[in-house]
Structures are given as C-alpha cells and as structure tokens.
Design an enzyme around this catalytic site. Structure first.
Site, PDB file in Angstrom:
ATOM      1  N   LYS A   1      80.491  60.978  79.030  1.00  0.00           N
ATOM      2  CA  LYS A   1      79.604  60.141  78.230  1.00  0.00           C
ATOM      3  C   LYS A   1      78.204  60.726  78.212  1.00  0.00           C
ATOM      4  CE  LYS A   1      78.503  56.724  81.839  1.00  0.00           C
ATOM      5  NZ  LYS A   1      77.058  56.754  81.830  1.00  0.00           N
TER       6      LYS A   1
ATOM      7  N   ASP B   1      80.169  57.341  87.080  1.00  0.00           N
ATOM      8  CA  ASP B   1      79.248  58.456  87.355  1.00  0.00           C
ATOM      9  C   ASP B   1      79.041  58.795  88.831  1.00  0.00           C
ATOM     10  OD1 ASP B   1      79.027  58.147  84.619  1.00  0.00           O
ATOM     11  OD2 ASP B   1      76.995  57.365  84.677  1.00  0.00           O
TER      12      ASP B   1
ATOM     13  N   CYS C   1      73.155  53.038  84.516  1.00  0.00           N
ATOM     14  CA  CYS C   1      74.512  53.198  83.973  1.00  0.00           C
ATOM     15  C   CYS C   1      75.444  52.056  84.359  1.00  0.00           C
ATOM     16  CB  CYS C   1      75.089  54.543  84.398  1.00  0.00           C
ATOM     17  SG  CYS C   1      74.173  55.926  83.677  1.00  0.00           S
TER      18      CYS C   1
END
Length: 139
Positions: free
Chosen positions: A76, A14, A108
């Site tokens: 995701k 991310d 995350c």
C-alpha cells in the site's frame, strides 16, 4: 460483543523490517503480533498483512512473513489499508469482525480502523500488538 472465529479476520498492519527498529518496544509488538498470527492460523482465521511502501520501509519482518502466503500480503501507499481497496475485495471481506495489530498506531493503524468502521465492520485493536515511535502516554 464477542469475537467469533468464523466471522473474523486478523489484519497485520505494516510490521516491516526498516520500520520496526524505530517503534517503541518494537520487538514486543512483533512477538505479540506473531503469537496472534499463530493463534489465528490454528483457529483457521484468515490472516492478512499490509506493507507500507516496501521499497522504502522493507518487507514484513521475515519471521512473520514466513508464516503468511504471498497472496495474503498487500502493498500500500496510503496510510489506510482500506484506501487501496485490496483488502475488502479479498475473500476475507466476507467476515464482519476485524482484529487489527501493527504499526504505526497513530497513522496507519488508526486510519485503517476508521475506514473499516466506516464500512460497518466490527473492529478490535489488540493494544499489546500495536506500536508507534513514541511510547504510549497514560492519562
């Protein structure tokens, strides 16, 4: 335990355009993660990346994204990258050692690492290439 190139995969979690400005020392995290991607590719270590809800947080940072094939980037919607099931089905799943970098460290990255460990995999987190919205507090 040592990291072995033939047994490892690099996972970039991310590092996205709209999230990165909110990350403490985000540019340093990005630079270190980009360097690790370059090293991994030189050593022929597979590199995978995730994007948390890219419609809202944007795509992986452009310079980093340009280094990766589209098939190596997984969208995701859960905090853990493993929850979606995509990563472990990828050919890199044959590898037992996962080197993890990215954002957000406390959500995350953490959830992904915990799930990888639960799968019996060896996990290495590179502190210099992991970030969060708040600075790390040394205790």
């Amino acid at each position: 335990m040592r990291i072995q190139a033939q047994d490892s995969v690099l996972l970039v979690v991310d590092i996205q355009t709209r999230l990165l400005p909110a990350i403490h020392q985000g540019e340093t995290v990005l630079a270190n993660a980009t360097w690790l991607v370059d090293v991994a590719q030189t050593l022929k270590i597979p590199v995978l990346a995730t994007e948390q809800y890219p419609q809202g947080l944007g795509l992986t940072e452009a310079n980093l994204r340009a280094r990766l094939p589209d098939k190596a980037i997984f969208e995701k919607i859960h905090f853990s990258a493993v929850t979606e099931g995509n990563l472990l089905k990828h050919t890199a799943a044959q590898r037992q050692q996962w080197v993890v970098v990215g954002t957000e460290a406390h959500v995350c990255v953490q959830q992904t690492v915990l799930d990888l460990l639960a799968q019996g995999l060896q996990v290495f987190v590179v502190e210099e290439a992991v970030g969060s919205r708040k600075p790390q507090i040394k205790v």
